[in-house]
Design a protein around this motif. Structure first.
Motif, mmCIF file in Angstrom:
data_model
loop_
_atom_site.group_PDB
_atom_site.id
_atom_site.type_symbol
_atom_site.label_atom_id
_atom_site.label_comp_id
_atom_site.label_asym_id
_atom_site.label_seq_id
_atom_site.Cartn_x
_atom_site.Cartn_y
_atom_site.Cartn_z
ATOM 1 N N GLU A 141 2.298 1.745 -3.446
ATOM 2 C CA GLU A 141 1.250 2.226 -4.345
ATOM 3 C C GLU A 141 1.008 3.727 -4.140
ATOM 4 O O GLU A 141 0.917 4.490 -5.100
ATOM 5 C CB GLU A 141 -0.035 1.442 -4.081
ATOM 6 C CG GLU A 141 -1.194 1.807 -4.976
ATOM 7 C CD GLU A 141 -2.445 1.011 -4.631
ATOM 8 O OE1 GLU A 141 -3.539 1.535 -4.913
ATOM 9 O OE2 GLU A 141 -2.331 -0.099 -4.082
ATOM 10 N N VAL A 142 0.942 4.150 -2.882
ATOM 11 C CA VAL A 142 0.732 5.572 -2.589
ATOM 12 C C VAL A 142 1.923 6.391 -3.067
ATOM 13 O O VAL A 142 1.760 7.483 -3.647
ATOM 14 C CB VAL A 142 0.476 5.782 -1.079
ATOM 15 C CG1 VAL A 142 0.535 7.249 -0.698
ATOM 16 C CG2 VAL A 142 -0.867 5.174 -0.698
ATOM 17 N N GLN A 143 3.141 5.862 -2.867
ATOM 18 C CA GLN A 143 4.327 6.597 -3.325
ATOM 19 C C GLN A 143 4.337 6.734 -4.848
ATOM 20 O O GLN A 143 4.719 7.765 -5.389
ATOM 21 C CB GLN A 143 5.596 5.876 -2.868
ATOM 22 C CG GLN A 143 5.893 6.058 -1.401
ATOM 23 C CD GLN A 143 7.118 5.251 -0.957
ATOM 24 O OE1 GLN A 143 7.554 4.333 -1.635
ATOM 25 N NE2 GLN A 143 7.650 5.620 0.210
ATOM 26 N N GLY A 144 3.902 5.682 -5.540
ATOM 27 C CA GLY A 144 3.840 5.757 -7.012
ATOM 28 C C GLY A 144 2.842 6.802 -7.468
ATOM 29 O O GLY A 144 3.114 7.585 -8.394
ATOM 30 N N LYS A 145 1.662 6.843 -6.815
ATOM 31 C CA LYS A 145 0.656 7.841 -7.167
ATOM 32 C C LYS A 145 1.151 9.255 -6.859
ATOM 33 O O LYS A 145 0.940 10.199 -7.626
ATOM 34 C CB LYS A 145 -0.651 7.567 -6.430
ATOM 35 C CG LYS A 145 -1.376 6.344 -6.938
ATOM 36 C CD LYS A 145 -2.651 6.097 -6.162
ATOM 37 C CE LYS A 145 -3.366 4.851 -6.650
ATOM 38 N NZ LYS A 145 -4.596 4.596 -5.902
ATOM 39 N N LEU A 146 1.854 9.410 -5.718
ATOM 40 C CA LEU A 146 2.396 10.718 -5.341
ATOM 41 C C LEU A 146 3.459 11.170 -6.336
ATOM 42 O O LEU A 146 3.490 12.335 -6.742
ATOM 43 C CB LEU A 146 2.969 10.656 -3.930
ATOM 44 C CG LEU A 146 3.548 11.941 -3.356
ATOM 45 C CD1 LEU A 146 2.448 13.008 -3.263
ATOM 46 C CD2 LEU A 146 4.166 11.709 -2.003
ATOM 47 N N SER A 147 4.314 10.264 -6.760
ATOM 48 C CA SER A 147 5.357 10.592 -7.722
ATOM 49 C C SER A 147 4.733 11.021 -9.048
ATOM 50 O O SER A 147 5.166 11.998 -9.665
ATOM 51 C CB SER A 147 6.262 9.387 -7.926
ATOM 52 O OG SER A 147 7.199 9.630 -8.946
ATOM 53 N N ALA A 148 3.685 10.290 -9.477
ATOM 54 C CA ALA A 148 3.013 10.646 -10.730
ATOM 55 C C ALA A 148 2.355 12.016 -10.594
ATOM 56 O O ALA A 148 2.395 12.830 -11.531
ATOM 57 C CB ALA A 148 1.979 9.582 -11.092
ATOM 58 N N LEU A 149 1.774 12.304 -9.469
ATOM 59 C CA LEU A 149 1.130 13.594 -9.243
ATOM 60 C C LEU A 149 2.151 14.720 -9.252
ATOM 61 O O LEU A 149 1.932 15.779 -9.861
ATOM 62 C CB LEU A 149 0.366 13.567 -7.908
ATOM 63 C CG LEU A 149 -0.377 14.827 -7.519
ATOM 64 C CD1 LEU A 149 -1.499 15.105 -8.519
ATOM 65 C CD2 LEU A 149 -0.945 14.704 -6.118
ATOM 66 N N ASP A 196 3.290 15.375 -12.738
ATOM 67 C CA ASP A 196 2.238 16.082 -13.468
ATOM 68 C C ASP A 196 2.233 17.564 -13.088
ATOM 69 O O ASP A 196 2.118 18.445 -13.957
ATOM 70 C CB ASP A 196 0.883 15.437 -13.168
ATOM 71 C CG ASP A 196 -0.219 15.964 -14.054
ATOM 72 O OD1 ASP A 196 0.063 16.232 -15.245
ATOM 73 O OD2 ASP A 196 -1.357 16.097 -13.551
ATOM 74 N N ARG A 237 0.830 -1.203 0.000
ATOM 75 C CA ARG A 237 0.000 0.000 0.000
ATOM 76 C C ARG A 237 0.870 1.261 0.000
ATOM 77 O O ARG A 237 0.572 2.239 -0.700
ATOM 78 C CB ARG A 237 -0.949 0.000 1.197
ATOM 79 C CG ARG A 237 -2.128 -0.950 1.016
ATOM 80 C CD ARG A 237 -3.181 -0.760 2.080
ATOM 81 N NE ARG A 237 -2.730 -1.041 3.435
ATOM 82 C CZ ARG A 237 -2.721 -2.241 4.004
ATOM 83 N NH1 ARG A 237 -3.141 -3.291 3.341
ATOM 84 N NH2 ARG A 237 -2.301 -2.389 5.252
#
Length: 152
Positions: free
Chosen positions: A125-133, A136, A122
């Protein structure tokens, strides 16, 4: 019915075989009933009572309870076997098998590691979403070099 048969039925009824006031039911049940099962407490009670009686009393007990003498013999064997087994067992707590203890520890460790793995997944997954954000946001807010340096 003649008097000889009536006397025979009366004698049988007094002995406990057939009640005086009713004739046996001639109907055969449609389905055979399963063998009777007897709880241990009932067996012990009957054995104790049986051992105290004389021969006539033993027969009356068997008729009253609808039992066979072979059952009494078998119940005695069961009682004696159980008593010997009980005497042969060591008293106190049973010794724990070291393999069982190790297996329990390994299962607990496995459950703990599975929980930690779930948490780590988890977090990743959160770190990947944060990196993508953040990527962006960085590309959307980057200064436009063409528009700042030139004046028209």
């Amino acid at each position: 019915m003649d008097t000889k048969n009536t006397d025979l039925l009366d004698a049988r009824a007094r002995a406990g075989g057939v009640p005086e006031h009713e004739d046996p039911d001639p109907e055969v049940p449609a389905k055979a009933r399963p063998p009777r099962r007897y709880p241990a407490a009932y067996k012990a009670k009957i054995l104790a009572e049986y051992d105290l009686l004389d021969k006539a009393g033993k027969g009356a007990l068997l008729r009253r309870e609808r039992l066979y003498s072979s059952l009494i013999s078998e119940w005695r064997k069961q009682r004696d076997r159980g008593a010997l087994e009980a005497l042969g067992k060591p008293s106190g707590r049973p010794t724990a098998d070291p393999r069982d203890r190790e297996l329990e520890q390994l299962r607990a460790e496995n459950a703990k590691l599975t929980d930690e793995l779930g948490k780590a997944r988890r977090v990743i997954e959160v770190q990947g979403k944060l990196s993508a954000l953040l990527d962006d946001l960085a590309t959307n807010s980057a200064p436009d070099h063409k528009g700042r340096g030139e004046t028209r």
